[in-house]
Motif scaffolding. Sequence first.
Motif, short mmCIF file in Angstrom:
data_model
loop_
_atom_site.label_atom_id
_atom_site.label_comp_id
_atom_site.label_asym_id
_atom_site.label_seq_id
_atom_site.Cartn_x
_atom_site.Cartn_y
_atom_site.Cartn_z
N ILE A 99 0.85 -1.21 0.00
CA ILE A 99 0.00 0.00 0.00
C ILE A 99 0.88 1.25 0.00
CG2 ILE A 99 -1.75 1.31 1.27
CD1 ILE A 99 -2.76 -1.39 2.35
N HIS A 100 1.96 1.18 0.79
CA HIS A 100 2.90 2.32 0.84
C HIS A 100 3.42 2.67 -0.55
CE1 HIS A 100 6.31 4.83 1.87
NE2 HIS A 100 7.17 3.92 1.44
N HIS A 101 3.80 1.66 -1.32
CA HIS A 101 4.32 1.93 -2.67
C HIS A 101 3.23 2.44 -3.60
CE1 HIS A 101 8.58 0.75 -3.08
NE2 HIS A 101 8.33 0.14 -1.94
N ALA A 205 14.48 8.25 5.12
CA ALA A 205 14.72 7.99 3.69
C ALA A 205 13.64 8.63 2.82
CB ALA A 205 14.81 6.49 3.42
N HIS A 206 12.64 9.26 3.45
CA HIS A 206 11.67 10.04 2.69
C HIS A 206 11.85 11.54 2.94
CE1 HIS A 206 8.82 7.18 0.77
NE2 HIS A 206 9.38 6.34 1.61
N ILE A 207 12.91 11.90 3.68
CA ILE A 207 13.11 13.30 4.04
C ILE A 207 14.50 13.79 3.62
CG2 ILE A 207 13.32 14.92 5.98
CD1 ILE A 207 11.34 13.09 7.52
N TYR A 234 18.96 3.43 -0.52
CA TYR A 234 18.80 3.95 -1.89
C TYR A 234 17.32 3.88 -2.25
CZ TYR A 234 23.80 3.56 -1.76
OH TYR A 234 25.12 3.70 -1.39
N HIS A 235 16.58 4.70 -1.56
CA HIS A 235 15.13 4.58 -1.54
C HIS A 235 14.46 5.30 -2.70
CE1 HIS A 235 11.93 2.88 0.75
NE2 HIS A 235 11.28 4.03 0.90
N ASN A 236 15.15 6.30 -3.27
CA ASN A 236 14.61 6.98 -4.45
C ASN A 236 14.59 6.01 -5.62
OD1 ASN A 236 15.29 9.13 -6.99
ND2 ASN A 236 13.75 9.81 -5.53
N HIS A 238 14.63 2.80 -5.33
CA HIS A 238 13.71 1.72 -4.99
C HIS A 238 12.25 2.07 -5.30
CE1 HIS A 238 11.80 -1.60 -3.10
NE2 HIS A 238 11.21 -0.83 -2.21
N HIS A 239 11.88 3.32 -5.05
CA HIS A 239 10.47 3.67 -5.27
C HIS A 239 10.11 3.76 -6.75
CE1 HIS A 239 7.82 4.27 -1.82
NE2 HIS A 239 8.93 4.37 -1.12
N ILE A 240 11.09 3.98 -7.60
CA ILE A 240 10.74 4.03 -9.03
C ILE A 240 10.88 2.66 -9.68
CG2 ILE A 240 13.02 4.98 -9.66
CD1 ILE A 240 11.64 6.54 -11.89
ZN LIG Z 1 9.21 4.27 1.00
#
Ligand SMILES: [Zn+2]
Length: 374
Positions: A99-101, A205-207, A234-236, A238-240
């Motif tokens: 859901i987060h993604h 990692a979101h800030i 390396y969350h940027n 990861h989210h894409i």
């Molecule tokens: Zn995230």
Amino acid sequence: MSETKPPIIWLNVMIFTLTFLVAAIGAPVYAYLVGFDWQQGLMLLAAFTYCGMSITAGYHRLWSHKAYEANAVVRFIFAIGGAFALQNSILHWSSDHRIHHRHVDNNDVDPYSAKRGFFYSHIGWMLREYQSHRYTDYSNCRDLQKDKIVMWQHKYYVPLAIVTNFGIPLLFGLWHGDVWGALLLVGVVRLVLSHHTTFFINSLAHIWGEQPYTDKNTARDNGFLAFLTFGEGYHNYHHIFENDYRNGIRWWQFDPTKWLIRTCAWLGLASNLRTCPEDKIEKAKATMMLKRIQNRLNQGPDQSAMLHRVEAEYEVLIQKISEYYATKKQMLEARKKELREQYENLEFVQHYQEVKAKLEQQRRSWKLLTSQYA
Ligand SMILES: [Zn+2]
Ligand SMILES: [Zn+2]
């Protein structure tokens, strides 16, 4: 604007508060009065690594994102380690994470939306019944419900969490000769470190960090966080590209989870490791850079000449990237199928080298042109 907050989940509040206080006050006092030795330190590191990697390689990349497949032994080890990490069952964790993604930064749906602030996304979301409406709805994890180990761990999560969290430190303490020290260090300190480093991925990692691939969500790349979280910083990226088994895609980026998965594959314990095509990654990065420059140049005094130049260079770069990777694919296919004539055909190889050189040249001039905006 007064909004009534959902009821407090006292069990969670107690667990987080007590473990934190014991780790922050009890452990240093014990260290001063009794002391810890290197064996206890090593066991703390081992247990922290076991918890952390069960979450990153297991809960996150294997189950939530299906970035690879693992055999039953590996899945069992991660299932136990996840209970030891005390982060709820695989099924529940993965459901939240999907859901987060899907709804990242949407305050109404994202369970730990970073737009609700550091505290909320770090730990606050677990302290009140914000999510109670969907506690039993795991419809976004039907695939995981077919995994017997997932369902077994979900059913016996509480006993497993208790047995691992008390049993592992206790057994070590009995062997080593200092039960209280083991319960403190391997039990509580390990749990607190494991909790908060994982929580950093939802909060920090979101800030804090860079956004080289996309700014459509708050996720960021942060090498320091990667160091604390077995590569998840390396969350940027990861989210894409969430189905990539890697988070740090470059060889030098600290991503022990990626190395563990690759080692498992090498040993025949994991398979079907998914990666995002390189051309897509490079294009995403160039597109993000273009967007950043457009925003910058559109703000100041008229810079339309510069803007046109950047846009033109960008178009050439994208075209060269497509051309190169298409040629590379042909080359690899020819080699695989042993199309000897084509592969050994000098013209074909020459063509490939030319395309490659042109892309490299274009990369250089793009870098030069955009470096002042990086
Ligand atoms: Zn995230
Ligand atoms: Zn994820």
